[in-house]
Design a protein around this motif. Structure first.
Motif, PDB file in Angstrom:
ATOM      1  N   GLU A 168      59.002  61.967  18.555  1.00  0.00           N
ATOM      2  CA  GLU A 168      60.372  61.545  18.841  1.00  0.00           C
ATOM      3  C   GLU A 168      61.017  62.459  19.876  1.00  0.00           C
ATOM      4  O   GLU A 168      61.667  61.990  20.825  1.00  0.00           O
ATOM      5  CB  GLU A 168      61.203  61.534  17.564  1.00  0.00           C
ATOM      6  N   GLY A 169      60.819  63.768  19.715  1.00  0.00           N
ATOM      7  CA  GLY A 169      61.378  64.710  20.682  1.00  0.00           C
ATOM      8  C   GLY A 169      60.801  64.511  22.069  1.00  0.00           C
ATOM      9  O   GLY A 169      61.530  64.560  23.076  1.00  0.00           O
ATOM     10  N   ARG A 170      59.491  64.256  22.126  1.00  0.00           N
ATOM     11  CA  ARG A 170      58.856  64.034  23.425  1.00  0.00           C
ATOM     12  C   ARG A 170      59.351  62.744  24.057  1.00  0.00           C
ATOM     13  O   ARG A 170      59.634  62.707  25.266  1.00  0.00           O
ATOM     14  CB  ARG A 170      57.339  63.993  23.232  1.00  0.00           C
ATOM     15  N   PHE A 171      59.473  61.691  23.266  1.00  0.00           N
ATOM     16  CA  PHE A 171      59.963  60.422  23.803  1.00  0.00           C
ATOM     17  C   PHE A 171      61.412  60.536  24.260  1.00  0.00           C
ATOM     18  O   PHE A 171      61.810  59.914  25.248  1.00  0.00           O
ATOM     19  CB  PHE A 171      59.841  59.319  22.750  1.00  0.00           C
ATOM     20  N   ARG A 172      62.219  61.301  23.556  1.00  0.00           N
ATOM     21  CA  ARG A 172      63.615  61.481  23.959  1.00  0.00           C
ATOM     22  C   ARG A 172      63.706  62.169  25.320  1.00  0.00           C
ATOM     23  O   ARG A 172      64.535  61.809  26.162  1.00  0.00           O
ATOM     24  CB  ARG A 172      64.382  62.284  22.911  1.00  0.00           C
ATOM     25  N   ARG A 173      62.842  63.171  25.520  1.00  0.00           N
ATOM     26  CA  ARG A 173      62.853  63.897  26.804  1.00  0.00           C
ATOM     27  C   ARG A 173      62.441  62.987  27.957  1.00  0.00           C
ATOM     28  O   ARG A 173      62.938  63.143  29.081  1.00  0.00           O
ATOM     29  CB  ARG A 173      61.921  65.104  26.725  1.00  0.00           C
ATOM     30  N   PHE A 174      61.520  62.063  27.674  1.00  0.00           N
ATOM     31  CA  PHE A 174      61.025  61.185  28.734  1.00  0.00           C
ATOM     32  C   PHE A 174      61.478  59.740  28.518  1.00  0.00           C
ATOM     33  O   PHE A 174      60.775  58.792  28.870  1.00  0.00           O
ATOM     34  CB  PHE A 174      59.493  61.258  28.792  1.00  0.00           C
ATOM     35  N   ARG A 175      62.658  59.599  27.958  1.00  0.00           N
ATOM     36  CA  ARG A 175      63.165  58.265  27.631  1.00  0.00           C
ATOM     37  C   ARG A 175      63.270  57.380  28.867  1.00  0.00           C
ATOM     38  O   ARG A 175      63.039  56.171  28.794  1.00  0.00           O
ATOM     39  CB  ARG A 175      64.532  58.397  26.954  1.00  0.00           C
ATOM     40  N   PHE A 176      63.581  57.961  29.994  1.00  0.00           N
ATOM     41  CA  PHE A 176      63.700  57.187  31.233  1.00  0.00           C
ATOM     42  C   PHE A 176      62.399  56.472  31.558  1.00  0.00           C
ATOM     43  O   PHE A 176      62.394  55.349  32.085  1.00  0.00           O
ATOM     44  CB  PHE A 176      64.103  58.105  32.387  1.00  0.00           C
ATOM     45  N   PHE A 177      61.262  57.103  31.233  1.00  0.00           N
ATOM     46  CA  PHE A 177      59.955  56.537  31.562  1.00  0.00           C
ATOM     47  C   PHE A 177      59.428  55.621  30.456  1.00  0.00           C
ATOM     48  O   PHE A 177      58.834  54.581  30.734  1.00  0.00           O
ATOM     49  CB  PHE A 177      58.945  57.653  31.814  1.00  0.00           C
ATOM     50  N   VAL A 178      59.637  55.996  29.190  1.00  0.00           N
ATOM     51  CA  VAL A 178      59.051  55.229  28.083  1.00  0.00           C
ATOM     52  C   VAL A 178      59.982  54.142  27.567  1.00  0.00           C
ATOM     53  O   VAL A 178      59.527  53.168  26.968  1.00  0.00           O
ATOM     54  CB  VAL A 178      58.644  56.159  26.920  1.00  0.00           C
ATOM     55  N   GLY A 179      61.288  54.307  27.811  1.00  0.00           N
ATOM     56  CA  GLY A 179      62.257  53.337  27.306  1.00  0.00           C
ATOM     57  C   GLY A 179      61.975  51.907  27.730  1.00  0.00           C
ATOM     58  O   GLY A 179      62.010  50.988  26.899  1.00  0.00           O
ATOM     59  N   PRO A 180      61.688  51.648  29.023  1.00  0.00           N
ATOM     60  CA  PRO A 180      61.427  50.266  29.444  1.00  0.00           C
ATOM     61  C   PRO A 180      60.251  49.619  28.714  1.00  0.00           C
ATOM     62  O   PRO A 180      60.283  48.418  28.434  1.00  0.00           O
ATOM     63  CB  PRO A 180      61.128  50.423  30.942  1.00  0.00           C
ATOM     64  N   THR A 181      59.221  50.397  28.399  1.00  0.00           N
ATOM     65  CA  THR A 181      58.078  49.853  27.662  1.00  0.00           C
ATOM     66  C   THR A 181      58.454  49.551  26.219  1.00  0.00           C
ATOM     67  O   THR A 181      58.112  48.489  25.681  1.00  0.00           O
ATOM     68  CB  THR A 181      56.885  50.834  27.702  1.00  0.00           C
ATOM     69  N   PHE A 182      59.175  50.461  25.577  1.00  0.00           N
ATOM     70  CA  PHE A 182      59.602  50.235  24.198  1.00  0.00           C
ATOM     71  C   PHE A 182      60.479  48.992  24.081  1.00  0.00           C
ATOM     72  O   PHE A 182      60.418  48.267  23.084  1.00  0.00           O
ATOM     73  CB  PHE A 182      60.363  51.449  23.664  1.00  0.00           C
ATOM     74  N   ARG A 183      61.291  48.752  25.106  1.00  0.00           N
ATOM     75  CA  ARG A 183      62.200  47.597  25.055  1.00  0.00           C
ATOM     76  C   ARG A 183      61.466  46.266  25.167  1.00  0.00           C
ATOM     77  O   ARG A 183      62.056  45.200  24.941  1.00  0.00           O
ATOM     78  CB  ARG A 183      63.275  47.727  26.135  1.00  0.00           C
ATOM     79  N   LEU A 184      60.197  46.285  25.520  1.00  0.00           N
ATOM     80  CA  LEU A 184      59.401  45.061  25.600  1.00  0.00           C
ATOM     81  C   LEU A 184      58.845  44.638  24.243  1.00  0.00           C
ATOM     82  O   LEU A 184      58.291  43.545  24.108  1.00  0.00           O
ATOM     83  CB  LEU A 184      58.241  45.244  26.593  1.00  0.00           C
ATOM     84  N   LEU A 185      58.982  45.502  23.249  1.00  0.00           N
ATOM     85  CA  LEU A 185      58.506  45.172  21.912  1.00  0.00           C
ATOM     86  C   LEU A 185      59.429  44.144  21.262  1.00  0.00           C
ATOM     87  O   LEU A 185      60.639  44.332  21.215  1.00  0.00           O
ATOM     88  CB  LEU A 185      58.445  46.431  21.047  1.00  0.00           C
ATOM     89  N   ASP A 186      58.860  43.063  20.773  1.00  0.00           N
ATOM     90  CA  ASP A 186      59.649  42.019  20.128  1.00  0.00           C
ATOM     91  C   ASP A 186      59.939  42.338  18.674  1.00  0.00           C
ATOM     92  O   ASP A 186      60.919  41.849  18.104  1.00  0.00           O
ATOM     93  CB  ASP A 186      58.910  40.684  20.213  1.00  0.00           C
ATOM     94  N   LEU A 187      59.065  43.139  18.049  1.00  0.00           N
ATOM     95  CA  LEU A 187      59.231  43.467  16.641  1.00  0.00           C
ATOM     96  C   LEU A 187      58.580  44.812  16.360  1.00  0.00           C
ATOM     97  O   LEU A 187      57.467  45.076  16.815  1.00  0.00           O
ATOM     98  CB  LEU A 187      58.581  42.384  15.761  1.00  0.00           C
ATOM     99  N   ILE A 188      59.301  45.673  15.632  1.00  0.00           N
ATOM    100  CA  ILE A 188      58.748  46.946  15.176  1.00  0.00           C
ATOM    101  C   ILE A 188      58.903  47.003  13.663  1.00  0.00           C
ATOM    102  O   ILE A 188      60.017  46.925  13.141  1.00  0.00           O
ATOM    103  CB  ILE A 188      59.466  48.154  15.823  1.00  0.00           C
TER     104      ILE A 188
END
Length: 450
Positions: A168-188
């Motif tokens: 979570e900490g790593r994803f928060r630091r690189f949210r700009f890069f990983v956020g667009p991919t996470f937003r493509l998930l239809d269901l978690i």
């Protein structure tokens, strides 16, 4: 732009990591089999089998290794109860995961290697598999896979979503890069209720995050299965090592108390072996079983144990009658650990003393065996904490406390039963997780959920 940069530097990254990747594959063996599938190259027979299901496009499940494969198989079976004619494709990254999937998958699941997340490779995979939906297990979300699914209107699901504090900490630091991919998930589908807020903080819409509990920890149907399967398995295997009346040889006595090291990592085998040697002074009939996390280390571990010295036998050698019972049995097969746990008296969970992360404590608990683990259970932090706080497991902090805990459990049958009873009550919180996740996936596919 982010995806363009990712694909631009992807070949450079591959060249950088390729030597270590190939060395790991060589050590684990089996890397030559179907290697082309990793590059999106599929033989004629595979393409023909997949083309037979054009009218009913398959569900593509992706699992990294052994643990994720077991979750994927469990979920696929549940999906099959909701959609009896659904075909599935199960892709896995590691050779051990591939071997386990091949061994356990029913005929309606096509087992393949995961294609590399390079755009041309991923596009070839999509054109061959033509999935109706994609289900990712636990952690791996690749940008090109997610983007291709979105471009083709294919629902993309992450089940048993795992988000450790470190991740979570790593994803928060690189949210700009990983956020667009996470937003493509239809269901978690998340394992814990507080995971909903953590995924929302990474940019995922709250409406797409559902609490289901953990499929890995879901005990539904496992009580009967674990007992019956393990009993048959152990009877078949150990019968070859029991008394051979014609030769008068003792073989392996299944009545001996067993100290079991499950999914151990480098350094832990020697620790548990030395504890075993000291405890054997108080428990003379005690036997040691060790199941290393990586089976390719068996030769190295055997040499270490025999130097102590201990008499060591591999599980593949148990059918060969011996005039003496071994001090230690070393598991050299993949996929049988869950059944072997049934022979244990006390189980030590590996990767928790000399390495960080910990291994899954659920399988020995489902086999009704008490578990002890070290301070490093980062991959199972919530479950481990809940088990300890509810007196369903024992956490130790050093070798001395590990030895004391094992000694106390070996000598106190009531303490063992109490630990198991409390642990199974913890797991009951996740009962039905598989069915809940499968229902959400089925509803999403039919357009009912979102």
């Amino acid at each position: 732009m982010i995806r363009f940069i990712y694909n631009l530097f992807w070949p450079i990254g591959l060249l950088f990591f390729l030597p270590g990747y190939l060395m790991k594959m060589v050590r684990r063996g089996g890397y030559r089999e179907k290697f082309g599938q990793r590059l999106g190259i599929y033989d004629r027979d595979l393409r023909a089998r997949l083309s037979q299901s054009r009218e009913k496009r398959p569900t593509w499940l992706h699992a990294v290794s052994v643990g994720e494969v077991m979750i994927a198989l469990k979920l696929a079976q549940q999906l099959r109860t909701l959609e009896p004619d659904v075909p599935c494709v199960l892709t896995t990254t590691t050779t051990t995961g591939f071997a386990l999937a091949n061994k356990n998958a029913p005929p309606w699941i096509e087992v393949m290697y995961t294609p590399l997340d390079f755009l041309p490779v991923m596009r070839r995979a999509f054109s061959t598999i033509r999935p109706a939906r994609i289900v990712l297990v636990e952690a791996e979300i690749w940008p090109n896979l997610a983007a291709e699914a979105h471009a083709h209107g294919i629902p993309l699901v992450l089940v048993n979503a795992r988000l450790s504090p470190r991740s979570e900490g790593r994803f928060r630091r690189f949210r700009f890069f990983v956020g667009p991919t996470f937003r493509l998930l239809d269901l978690i589908c998340v394992q814990e209720r507080n995971d909903v807020d953590r995924w929302t903080a990474l940019g995922v819409e709250c409406s797409r995050i559902k609490y289901t509990g953990s499929i890995k920890y879901d005990p539904t149907g496992l009580d009967e299965e674990s007992g019956e399967v393990a009993a048959t398995f152990l009877r078949d295997v150990l019968s070859a090592g029991r008394m051979d009346s014609s030769r008068g040889e003792p073989g392996l006595n299944p009545e001996r108390p067993v100290l079991f090291g499950g999914s151990t990592h480098r350094g832990e085998e020697e620790i548990i072996a030395k504890i075993f040697m000291r405890l054997r002074q108080k428990f003379p009939s005690l036997c040691l079983f060790i199941a290393p996390r990586h089976v390719e280390r068996v030769r190295e571990i055997r040499a270490q144990l025999e130097a102590l010295p201990l008499q060591v036998r591999l599980t593949s050698e148990l059918a060969n009658h011996s005039k003496t019972e071994p001090d230690c049995v070393l598991l050299d097969t993949t996929g049988d650990l869950r059944r072997w746990y049934s022979i244990a008296t006390v189980v030590f969970i590996g990767k928790s003393m000399t390495a960080h992360g910990g291994q899954n404590p659920v399988e020995p608990i489902m086999a009704r065996r008490p578990v002890v683990f070290g301070p490093h259970m980062e991959n199972f932090v919530t479950l481990a904490g809940t088990l300890v706080s509810n007196e369903g497991a024992i956490r130790v902090h050093d070798v001395e406390s590990l030895e004391r805990a094992i000694e106390n459990l070996l000598g106190d049958v009531d303490a063992r039963h109490r630990l198991v009873r409390n642990a199974r009550e913890v797991l009951d919180q996740h009962r039905g997780a598989t069915a809940r996740a499968a229902a959400l996936i089925a509803d999403l596919h039919s357009g009912q959920m979102l």
